[in-house]
Design a protein around this motif. Structure first.
Motif, PDB file in Angstrom:
ATOM      1  N   PHE C 270     -15.937  12.106   6.552  1.00  0.00           N
ATOM      2  CA  PHE C 270     -16.539  13.581   6.058  1.00  0.00           C
ATOM      3  C   PHE C 270     -15.655  13.983   4.823  1.00  0.00           C
ATOM      4  O   PHE C 270     -15.844  15.016   4.189  1.00  0.00           O
ATOM      5  N   LEU C 271     -14.608  13.319   4.448  1.00  0.00           N
ATOM      6  CA  LEU C 271     -13.430  13.993   3.320  1.00  0.00           C
ATOM      7  C   LEU C 271     -13.919  13.544   2.112  1.00  0.00           C
ATOM      8  O   LEU C 271     -13.752  14.438   1.310  1.00  0.00           O
ATOM      9  N   PHE C 272     -15.562  12.892   1.766  1.00  0.00           N
ATOM     10  CA  PHE C 272     -15.426  12.437   0.777  1.00  0.00           C
ATOM     11  C   PHE C 272     -17.019  13.517   0.082  1.00  0.00           C
ATOM     12  O   PHE C 272     -17.844  13.440   0.381  1.00  0.00           O
ATOM     13  N   ASN C 273     -16.595  13.936  -0.967  1.00  0.00           N
ATOM     14  CA  ASN C 273     -17.679  14.480  -1.605  1.00  0.00           C
ATOM     15  C   ASN C 273     -18.891  13.756  -2.821  1.00  0.00           C
ATOM     16  O   ASN C 273     -17.747  12.127  -2.674  1.00  0.00           O
ATOM     17  N   SER C 274     -19.814  14.186  -3.629  1.00  0.00           N
ATOM     18  CA  SER C 274     -20.842  13.061  -3.847  1.00  0.00           C
ATOM     19  C   SER C 274     -19.901  12.169  -5.090  1.00  0.00           C
ATOM     20  O   SER C 274     -20.049  10.856  -5.999  1.00  0.00           O
ATOM     21  N   GLU C 275     -18.895  13.711  -6.047  1.00  0.00           N
ATOM     22  CA  GLU C 275     -18.462  12.485  -6.884  1.00  0.00           C
ATOM     23  C   GLU C 275     -17.811  11.405  -6.599  1.00  0.00           C
ATOM     24  O   GLU C 275     -17.820  10.336  -7.535  1.00  0.00           O
ATOM     25  N   SER C 276     -16.949  11.654  -5.654  1.00  0.00           N
ATOM     26  CA  SER C 276     -16.303   9.966  -5.476  1.00  0.00           C
ATOM     27  C   SER C 276     -16.265   8.957  -4.766  1.00  0.00           C
ATOM     28  O   SER C 276     -16.398   8.089  -4.756  1.00  0.00           O
ATOM     29  N   LEU C 277     -17.986   9.315  -4.164  1.00  0.00           N
ATOM     30  CA  LEU C 277     -18.749   8.650  -3.863  1.00  0.00           C
ATOM     31  C   LEU C 277     -19.104   7.872  -4.852  1.00  0.00           C
ATOM     32  O   LEU C 277     -18.799   6.739  -4.321  1.00  0.00           O
ATOM     33  N   HIS C 278     -19.446   8.263  -5.461  1.00  0.00           N
ATOM     34  CA  HIS C 278     -20.605   8.080  -6.720  1.00  0.00           C
ATOM     35  C   HIS C 278     -19.584   6.568  -7.156  1.00  0.00           C
ATOM     36  O   HIS C 278     -19.777   5.755  -7.433  1.00  0.00           O
ATOM     37  N   LEU C 279     -18.563   6.813  -7.060  1.00  0.00           N
ATOM     38  CA  LEU C 279     -17.287   6.470  -8.330  1.00  0.00           C
ATOM     39  C   LEU C 279     -17.137   5.111  -7.322  1.00  0.00           C
ATOM     40  O   LEU C 279     -16.948   3.654  -7.838  1.00  0.00           O
ATOM     41  N   ILE C 280     -16.742   5.312  -6.507  1.00  0.00           N
ATOM     42  CA  ILE C 280     -16.482   4.086  -4.682  1.00  0.00           C
ATOM     43  C   ILE C 280     -17.522   3.501  -4.817  1.00  0.00           C
ATOM     44  O   ILE C 280     -17.181   2.197  -4.964  1.00  0.00           O
ATOM     45  N   SER C 281     -18.692   3.546  -5.675  1.00  0.00           N
ATOM     46  CA  SER C 281     -20.276   3.084  -4.770  1.00  0.00           C
ATOM     47  C   SER C 281     -20.298   2.384  -6.042  1.00  0.00           C
ATOM     48  O   SER C 281     -20.578   0.631  -6.141  1.00  0.00           O
ATOM     49  N   TYR C 282     -19.514   2.170  -7.584  1.00  0.00           N
ATOM     50  CA  TYR C 282     -19.722   1.702  -8.772  1.00  0.00           C
ATOM     51  C   TYR C 282     -18.402   0.791  -8.788  1.00  0.00           C
ATOM     52  O   TYR C 282     -18.814  -0.566  -9.044  1.00  0.00           O
ATOM     53  N   ILE C 283     -17.212   0.962  -8.113  1.00  0.00           N
ATOM     54  CA  ILE C 283     -16.495   0.343  -7.862  1.00  0.00           C
ATOM     55  C   ILE C 283     -16.723  -1.274  -7.058  1.00  0.00           C
ATOM     56  O   ILE C 283     -16.451  -2.423  -7.095  1.00  0.00           O
ATOM     57  N   GLY C 284     -16.882  -0.200  -6.061  1.00  0.00           N
ATOM     58  CA  GLY C 284     -17.393  -1.945  -5.007  1.00  0.00           C
ATOM     59  C   GLY C 284     -18.845  -2.827  -5.772  1.00  0.00           C
ATOM     60  O   GLY C 284     -18.402  -4.247  -5.568  1.00  0.00           O
ATOM     61  N   GLY C 285     -19.370  -2.346  -6.323  1.00  0.00           N
ATOM     62  CA  GLY C 285     -20.750  -2.693  -6.881  1.00  0.00           C
ATOM     63  C   GLY C 285     -19.871  -4.274  -7.772  1.00  0.00           C
ATOM     64  O   GLY C 285     -20.836  -5.112  -7.515  1.00  0.00           O
ATOM     65  N   PHE C 286     -18.949  -3.356  -8.709  1.00  0.00           N
ATOM     66  CA  PHE C 286     -18.598  -3.692  -9.989  1.00  0.00           C
ATOM     67  C   PHE C 286     -17.634  -5.855  -9.218  1.00  0.00           C
ATOM     68  O   PHE C 286     -18.120  -6.156  -9.960  1.00  0.00           O
ATOM     69  N   THR C 287     -16.767  -4.688  -7.934  1.00  0.00           N
ATOM     70  CA  THR C 287     -16.481  -6.321  -7.430  1.00  0.00           C
ATOM     71  C   THR C 287     -16.849  -7.219  -6.893  1.00  0.00           C
ATOM     72  O   THR C 287     -16.825  -8.140  -7.245  1.00  0.00           O
ATOM     73  N   ALA C 288     -18.553  -6.515  -6.394  1.00  0.00           N
ATOM     74  CA  ALA C 288     -18.834  -7.681  -5.936  1.00  0.00           C
ATOM     75  C   ALA C 288     -19.685  -8.654  -7.134  1.00  0.00           C
ATOM     76  O   ALA C 288     -20.103  -9.885  -6.902  1.00  0.00           O
ATOM     77  N   LEU C 289     -19.546  -7.635  -8.366  1.00  0.00           N
ATOM     78  CA  LEU C 289     -20.386  -8.400  -9.289  1.00  0.00           C
ATOM     79  C   LEU C 289     -19.002  -9.681  -9.737  1.00  0.00           C
ATOM     80  O   LEU C 289     -19.560 -10.903 -10.202  1.00  0.00           O
ATOM     81  N   LEU C 290     -18.327  -9.225  -9.794  1.00  0.00           N
ATOM     82  CA  LEU C 290     -17.055  -9.782 -10.658  1.00  0.00           C
ATOM     83  C   LEU C 290     -17.002 -11.315  -9.704  1.00  0.00           C
ATOM     84  O   LEU C 290     -16.967 -12.049 -10.275  1.00  0.00           O
TER      85      LEU C 290
END
Lengths: 101, 176, 620
Positions: C270-290
């Motif tokens: 509930f604390l996260f806004n869409s911008e931070s969630l956006h960044l989080i999702s990309y970090i997650g995706g990048f980690t998964a790939l790497l």
């Protein structure tokens, strides 16, 4: 001029100063001790004159005590000097500098 | 008797006697501390006896008769005997004259001037109104000593005892 | 709330076990391990009892006043809802299986009692994170988890590499925790409370309260998850953490602790806004790939699984960032089952191979270790997402979520990573269990004892069935108010409602499987380096992240440390302390001149002192 408290106090002061000079300037321990007695007596004189001119006897009681303490002090002090002399063969303050490292 | 009493309590004679005793006291005291003729401690001791005796004269003038007696008994008697005894025991040789150190002289003079300053300062603040009236009767003094000052009196006697024990312990040749 | 005291018991039983083991039974390996196992298994039973009594839709808190500093009230409280109860089940259930497995795995170790004390300490801390109802309490347990992870990675501290790995893990985690702490302080400063429910109410009433700093606060809090869940760029500690005993790798570095970051994100979503969630999702995706790319060229059986863990964690974080806590938690739970299973099976292989971890020394183990082979196969299939194994359902949920959020790039990454996952997992699978024995140890390998295989079988069952027994239902009730419960049959066929992501996922699996089979079936050496050339070297060396960090951050840090050392040595020690010491010394020497030892000097000084005193007493 009538003799007043000031006269007695002046004598007491002179006596005290003489004693002080003796303590600071003489080198013989025994003479230093005698000078100390002079200073005590100066104090006694001042006390007695205060007592007389203030109309109170308490000063004289104090003098009585001082004389007693002085007697005890002399006894102990002289015993110390004797003990010291036995050890150092001297009664001169300049020879007693073991306090200095 | 009446005449002598009057003479003593009368103004002029008393004043003269004060000056005589005071001069004697101070002169003898000077000779105790700095005797130009002898450096022997014995001379100093003898002049100390004289100082004390003349002081008891001053005590008499102040109507402190009991104290005058005690002064002679205890000081001139007991204490001075002790001094002489120790001097004899130590077998001190005549102290040779030494140069007075500059530092010692300066220190002495500074000390005395300090004491003088304090003396003058405190004299200026003394205000005396009452005439000397106190009679130092031995009876009154004794009563005071044994009523109001009983506790200090007892403590003093213990002090004497302690001093006695201490002196004996110090004077023993070897502590074992 | 029925059985209100049970959660407290569940939480504190492991702590009690730590106390008893360290204080009394450290000398007896068997008693200590039984105490520790008893604590966690009892916790599991109590969790089942509690859930049975209250149901999964239940939500409640029980708390006691703990701290009161000025206006700040902090409770020591437990939050019980679907999210935490499910995690309770995972921690005590998977944890219990791993505890029992450890009893067999660690049996020959001298300090087995110490191991179980640490394990209990970890369980306690992890339960604390799961149950915490406020940020401060969570942070404290968060740090406790870090400590116990440090202790367990460095359990074989005689090995320098284990000690180094422990330090690396701890320090890297601290970096993330630093940001986490700042985030907590920021949230407290802006909203004035640390309790999750109070924060949620406040934010729901006035969403603009966090204002412009909402993104920053969210990212700072995400830093904590970045450290614990080993997301890029703080991912470097997790592979090294495999220096610890294998059960530790399974429990902490696969099933629970690394999931704590994902759990925390879901808890505080509930604390996260869409911008931070956006960044989080990309970090997650990048980690998964790497991580998936790195895994392709590793040769250590545990490290391959560790990189796979990294990759799967990236999946989960990505899904949280895609605003899908339900699939993320779903994948967390199934992943806990099958990854623990994979690790424990790997451990069984390692024990069978007499502590050989290089996969190129193994081969043809399916004959020697049939049970392990079976469980490992189940774990592999689940990890790759082959229906109807649990991984299929959770991975499908993730892909569906990515598509539903219209995040096509991340969807593509997800599919590609799924293919890579299948490829490297089956590479491992073929090399280890098929082909010829590549060393003597492989020919003499033996099956593990029952105490180790039983937990494997239990976990295998869950890895198989975890997908359709209704886990999503339970998480769903946490995040979606009007979620309709699905029956098991509906759950079973859920992925078929969205055919496109399912088809993509299955296609990825097929491609990965085909490539792995053609390259590695009966391969005696890795053919990939010759085919890929430089890329393979890059993968093998983990894209040189360690070297890069070594050259940049560690150099910079060393430089700073040298500067600090110089400052300390010359400025603080030399100039300031030296000056004080020199001054003291000098004044001491000066004052010593006054000590002539001459009696009359002292008398003179005494007179001066008395004069000064009288001067003040008599008045100036």
């Amino acid at each position: 001029m009538h003799v007043s408290l000031h006269h007695y106090l002046f004598v007491s002061f002179m006596l005290f100063s003489l004693g002080l000079l003796g303590v600071i300037m003489r080198r013989n321990l025994l003479v230093i001790y005698m000078s100390l007695e002079l200073m005590l007596n100066a104090a006694n004189l001042a006390l007695v004159s205060f007592s007389r001119f203030n109309n109170k006897l308490d000063g004289q009681v104090l003098v009585f005590f001082i004389i007693t303490v002085a007697a005890a002090e002399v006894a102990v002090g002289l015993a110390l000097i004797v003990a010291l002399f036995r050890k150092r063969q001297s009664a001169h303050v300049e020879d007693l500098t073991s306090m200095k490292l | 008797m009446e005449a002598i009493n009057n003479l003593i309590s009368g103004g002029v004679v008393q004043d003269i006697m004060f000056y005589v005793f005071a001069a004697l006291t101070l002169l003898c005291a000077i000779l105790v501390v700095a005797n130009p003729f002898s450096r022997s401690p014995v001379t100093s001791a003898m002049f100390l006896v004289l100082t004390i005796i003349s002081m008891s004269g001053l005590f008499l003038l102040l109507h402190a008769f009991f104290l005058a007696a005690v002064q002679i008994l205890v000081y001139a008697g007991a204490v001075m005997v002790l001094f002489l005894f120790v001097i004899m025991l130590l077998d001190l040789k005549e102290e040779q004259r030494r140069k007075i150190k500059f530092f010692g002289l300066a220190a002495g003079l500074v000390s005395v001037s300090i004491v003088a300053g304090i003396f003058i300062k405190s004299l200026a603040s003394i205000k005396l109104t009452a005439e000397p009236a106190l009679e130092g009767e031995t009876y009154v003094l004794g009563k005071l000593l044994f009523t109001q000052y009983t506790l200090p009196f007892e403590i003093i006697s213990i002090l004497l005892l302690v001093a006695m024990v201490g002196v004996i312990l110090l004077s023993k040749k070897k502590l074992e | 709330m029925k059985y209100e005291n049970l959660p407290w018991l569940i939480l504190f039983l492991p702590l009690l076990s730590v106390a008893v083991i360290t204080l009394f039974t450290l000398r007896s390996k068997t008693v200590s391990s039984l105490i520790s196992i008893g604590a966690v298994v009892t916790g599991f039973v109590m969790t089942l009892l509690f859930i049975n009594a209250n149901g999964f839709q239940f939500s409640g808190e029980t708390s006691a006043n703990w701290l009161s500093i000025g206006g700040l009230q902090i409770d020591f409280g437990l939050k019980l809802d679907a999210l935490s109860m499910m995690m309770l089940l995972v921690v005590t259930g998977v944890g219990g299986a791993i505890h029992i497995y450890s009893f067999g795995y660690m049996h020959d170790d001298e300090s087995m009692a110490r191991f179980f004390a640490f394990l209990s300490l970890f369980t306690f801390s992890m339960l604390g994170i799961v149950l915490a109802n406020n940020f401060l309490m969570m942070f404290i347990f968060w740090e406790l988890v870090g400590v116990s992870s440090y202790l367990l990675i460095g359990f074989w501290f005689e090995k320098p590499s284990a000690g180094d790995a422990a330090k690396k893990a701890f320090v890297t985690n601290r970096l993330g925790d630093f940001g986490f702490l700042f985030g907590i302080l920021m949230v407290w400063g802006l909203l004035g409370s640390l309790s999750f429910s109070a924060l949620q109410t406040t934010l729901a009433a006035n969403p603009a309260l966090l204002g412009a700093s909402a993104t920053l606060a969210g990212l700072l809090i995400f830093c904590g998850a970045m450290g614990k869940s080993a997301q890029f760029p703080l991912h470097v500690w997790l592979p090294d953490a495999m220096e610890g005993p294998t059960p530790v790798s399974a429990l902490i570095h696969a099933a629970t602790m690394v999931a704590a970051g994902v759990y925390m994100l879901c808890r505080t979503l509930f604390l996260f806004n869409s911008e931070s969630l956006h960044l989080i999702s990309y970090i997650g995706g990048f980690t998964a790939l790497l991580a998936a790319l790195m895994a392709v060229q590793q040769n250590d059986i545990k490290r391959i699984i560790a990189y796979s863990t990294l990759s799967q964690l990236g999946y989960m974080v990505m899904t949280v960032g895609l605003n899908g806590p339900t699939p993320a938690m779903f994948h967390l739970t199934t992943h806990a089952f099958f990854k623990a299973l994979l690790f424990l099976s790997a451990g069984s292989v390692i024990v069978g191979m007499h502590h050989e971890q290089d996969i190129w020394q193994m081969g043809n183990l399916r004959k020697k270790m049939p049970i392990t082979f079976l469980t490992f196969t189940i774990g592999t299939l689940a990890l790759c997402g082959v229906p109807p194994f649990s991984g299929f359902y959770s991975k499908d949920a993730i892909l569906t979520q990515a598509l539903a959020q219209k995040s096509y790039l991340l969807f593509g990454v997800g599919v590609f990573v799924a293919a890579l996952t299948t490829f490297y997992t089956f590479r491992l699978f073929f090399i280890v269990f098929f082909g010829k024995e590549k060393s003597k140890a492989a020919s003499h390998a033996h099956e593990s004892p029952l105490v180790m295989t039983l937990p494997l079988i239990a976990l295998a069952v869950f890895s198989f069935a975890g997908g359709f027994i209704g886990i999503t239902n339970n998480y769903g009730s946490q995040f979606v108010n009007h979620h309709e419960a699905l029956s098991m049959a509906q759950q079973f066929t859920e992925p078929f409602n969205n055919l496109f992501p399912m088809a993509c996922g299955l296609g990825a699996v097929a491609v990965g499987l085909f490539l792995a089979y053609s390259l590695y079936n009966n391969a005696a050496a890795d053919p990939l380096p010759t085919k890929l050339g430089g890329l393979a070297t890059l993968m093998k060396n983990k894209f040189y992240f360690d070297e890069f960090y070594e050259a940049t951050f560690i150099r910079a840090h060393d430089f700073l440390a040298a500067v600090a050392d110089w400052l300390d040595r010359w400025i603080l020690e030399g100039a300031i302390i030296g000056a004080i010491r020199g001054g003291t010394d000098l004044s001491g020497r000066a004052l010593r001149l006054a000590q002539t030892g001459n009696l009359q000097t002292y008398a003179f000084l005494f007179v001066l002192g008395v004069a000064l005193l009288l001067y003040f007493v008599l008045g100036k």
